[in-house]
Design a protein around this motif. Structure first.
Motif, short mmCIF file in Angstrom:
data_model
loop_
_atom_site.label_atom_id
_atom_site.label_comp_id
_atom_site.label_asym_id
_atom_site.label_seq_id
_atom_site.Cartn_x
_atom_site.Cartn_y
_atom_site.Cartn_z
N TYR A 120 -9.55 6.32 -2.87
CA TYR A 120 -8.13 6.42 -3.35
C TYR A 120 -7.84 6.79 -4.92
CZ TYR A 120 -7.11 5.13 1.31
OH TYR A 120 -6.92 5.11 2.86
N GLN A 121 -9.04 6.24 -5.54
CA GLN A 121 -9.32 6.23 -7.20
C GLN A 121 -7.81 5.68 -7.86
OE1 GLN A 121 -12.11 7.59 -8.81
NE2 GLN A 121 -12.91 7.08 -6.82
N ASN A 122 -7.24 4.51 -7.64
CA ASN A 122 -6.12 4.11 -7.71
C ASN A 122 -6.24 2.46 -8.13
OD1 ASN A 122 -3.73 2.84 -7.96
ND2 ASN A 122 -2.47 4.72 -6.64
N LYS A 152 -12.06 5.96 5.72
CA LYS A 152 -12.29 6.82 4.63
C LYS A 152 -13.72 6.53 4.48
CE LYS A 152 -8.52 8.75 3.98
NZ LYS A 152 -8.38 10.08 4.63
N TYR A 180 0.94 -1.13 -0.18
CA TYR A 180 -0.11 0.13 0.07
C TYR A 180 0.86 1.37 -0.07
CZ TYR A 180 -4.89 -2.01 0.78
OH TYR A 180 -5.88 -2.53 0.53
N ASP A 219 -2.78 5.20 6.91
CA ASP A 219 -4.11 4.67 5.97
C ASP A 219 -3.41 3.39 5.65
OD1 ASP A 219 -5.08 7.06 6.02
OD2 ASP A 219 -5.39 7.33 4.19
N SER A 220 -2.10 3.19 5.27
CA SER A 220 -1.53 1.63 4.82
C SER A 220 -1.80 0.78 5.96
CB SER A 220 -0.22 1.86 4.56
OG SER A 220 -0.15 2.60 3.58
N ASN A 226 -5.80 0.30 6.62
CA ASN A 226 -6.33 -0.52 5.71
C ASN A 226 -5.93 -1.87 5.57
OD1 ASN A 226 -8.29 1.35 4.59
ND2 ASN A 226 -6.57 2.50 3.50
N MET A 268 -0.19 5.27 -0.90
CA MET A 268 -1.34 5.57 0.10
C MET A 268 -0.25 5.94 1.39
SD MET A 268 -3.81 2.57 2.06
CE MET A 268 -4.74 2.21 0.44
N ILE A 289 -4.00 0.29 -6.07
CA ILE A 289 -4.71 0.03 -4.80
C ILE A 289 -5.68 -1.08 -4.64
CG2 ILE A 289 -5.86 1.03 -2.70
CD1 ILE A 289 -3.87 3.34 -3.10
N SER A 329 -12.92 0.86 6.52
CA SER A 329 -11.84 1.65 6.24
C SER A 329 -12.10 2.87 7.11
CB SER A 329 -11.97 1.91 4.75
OG SER A 329 -10.97 2.91 4.30
#
Length: 477
Positions: free
Chosen positions: A234-236, A227, A201, A210-211, A214, A206, A239, A225
């Motif tokens: 994260y829109q990734n 968030k 992560y 958060d890493s 999560n 990240m 991830i 989570s």
């Protein structure tokens, strides 16, 4: 006839003492995060921790003579149920003091975290203190293996007590001859996967906090989570793929993980449950792809999240609620089945479902075969006895009864029947996915019922039934 007597209760109380101390110690860990971020909530972690530790010490010292009694399975199941309830209560006190929510809501939130259900009653988790976010993640990480399992590894000695407590949390797999050695190996594997998740992560961009959180949430198949948009924040895509990888790791048997190196990966390829898991993911993803216009990543991620009972998401509950009914149906079936026995997942579990259908096939063959003929079992099914099939069938029947009761109550309170069924299956299977906002609009009696669903799903019902029988006999007197 009385099945639970005074001595039984004293044995349970004495052995709960050790677990209370462990639960209290768990509440002290987030103080490190509190001090790092200067949130000044340490006293609210200390008070519940002190209560749990002091009560635990009183039980141990005051009932010391009952430690020599031979612990039976009924004792272990009662200890397991009461320990999870106590853990939810003590951890709930922390949330009650720090965030100011009601005591029912705080216990519900902690029960959800500890059982890996991942359902939150907070409409906005991003405003919570870092120490609370970490505390929720820590509860999921510990609950992924089991409150009892974690505490056995630290506090108890090898022997009958460890073995009975281990089985009371619906665990039977053994990596080593002794339960204590088995638990140590499981925790080593769990720690390796946790470190791997944090590193992956972090490399994907990240933030470090958060890493950690999560990874704790995902490897434990908890899914709660830090968030509001969950992993979708994260829109990734990288991830997302890391999360899918970690969810599958968490849903695979620890026994299979342990054998991977020794067998050069053959244990994974040959494992019936793993093959069924991957097959269900592939087939379900394909069916949703050809019958809907859902984005492929949303499709794959949700399918993996459902069958691994993680409940992580990259789309909101509102968006998922607008998906085609057939897609929702597939997700519900995956939530019902779950991942491998001997992993961190909830739901019915693959091995039990496989055993149930093999039993149906075997009985069907016996019916359509000529009179007097002997139906041989395939070599791989030699351990498939009538007792094992019956146990699977009995548990599945109990599981559906729990779903039906809670679904009817949600409908009685006026919640949408379809959303209620989805949400009930999510609670009972320790999943956490929603297609509405029921968790944040539930009435308090339904929250109490929901806690029962989450705990019974995590402990596989029987320990709670035994505990309820004990309570009934106490009040009957």
């Amino acid at each position: 006839m009385r099945y639970i007597n005074k001595q039984d209760l004293l044995i349970v109380a004495r052995n709960c003492g050790l677990l209370m101390i462990g639960i209290g110690a768990m509440c002290l860990v987030p103080i490190i995060i509190d001090l790092i971020f200067l949130e000044f909530n340490a006293v609210y972690f200390l008070m519940p921790a002190a209560i749990s530790i002091v009560v635990g010490l009183i039980f141990i010292k005051g009932l010391e003579k009952y430690s020599i009694n031979k612990i039976r399975m009924k004792h272990a199941m009662m200890i397991s149920s009461l320990s999870w309830i106590w853990a939810s209560f003590i951890c709930g006190l922390v949330l009650y003091f720090v965030t100011g929510i009601s005591i029912v809501d705080s216990i519900f939130e902690c029960m959800s975290a500890l059982t890996g259900s991942g359902i939150t009653i907070y409409p906005d988790v991003e405003i919570l203190p870092y120490s609370i976010l970490f505390f929720r993640a820590l509860q999921q990480w510990i609950g992924g293996l089991g409150v009892i399992v974690m505490i056995i590894a630290i506090l108890t000695k090898p022997g009958v007590m460890s073995s009975k407590l281990y089985q009371s949390e619906a665990r039977e797999e053994r990596i080593k001859p002794s339960i204590k050695a088995t638990i140590k190996q499981i925790i080593k594997i769990y720690l390796i996967f946790t470190v791997l998740g944090i590193v992956l992560y972090s490399l994907a961009g990240m933030p470090l906090f958060d890493s950690f959180c999560n990874t704790f949430c995902i490897i434990s198949t908890g899914g709660m989570s830090v968030k509001n948009a969950n992993i979708g924040f994260y829109q990734n895509d990288l991830i997302y793929f890391i999360t899918i990888f970690l969810m599958i790791l968490g849903a695979t048997s620890f026994l299979v993980h342990y054998k991977i190196i020794k067998t050069r990966g053959k244990s994974l390829i040959q494992d019936m449950q793993f093959k069924a898991l991957i097959s269900l993911i592939a087939v379900s993803t394909f069916l949703i792809y050809v019958t809907s216009n859902i984005v492929p990543m949303d499709n794959l991620f949700t399918v993996v999240s459902a069958i691994t009972t993680t409940g992580a998401s990259i789309q909101s509950a509102t968006v998922m609620g607008g998906w085609p009914p057939f897609t929702i149906f597939i997700i519900m079936m995956l939530m019902l089945i779950g991942g491998s026995t001997g992993s961190t997942v909830g739901a019915l579990k693959l091995m039990r479902v496989i055993t149930f259908f093999k039993g149906i096939y075997r009985n069907s063959r016996e019916i359509w075969s000529p009179v007097g003929s002997v139906v041989p079992l395939p070599k791989s099914d030699q351990k498939l006895t009538e007792e094992i099939v019956a146990q699977s069938g009995n548990y599945i029947a109990l599981y559906f009864m729990c779903i039906l009761i809670t679904w009817s109550l949600l409908s009685l309170y006026g919640h949408d029947p379809f959303n209620s069924l989805f949400f009930t299956m999510s609670m009972q299977g320790n999943v956490g996915l929603e297609i509405g906002q029921i968790s944040q609009t539930m009435e308090w009696p339904l929250k109490i019922i929901g806690m029962f669903n989450m705990l019974s799903g995590r402990l596989e019902i029987y320990p709670l039934l035994i505990t309820m029988r004990a309570v009934f006999e106490i009040f009957k007197r």
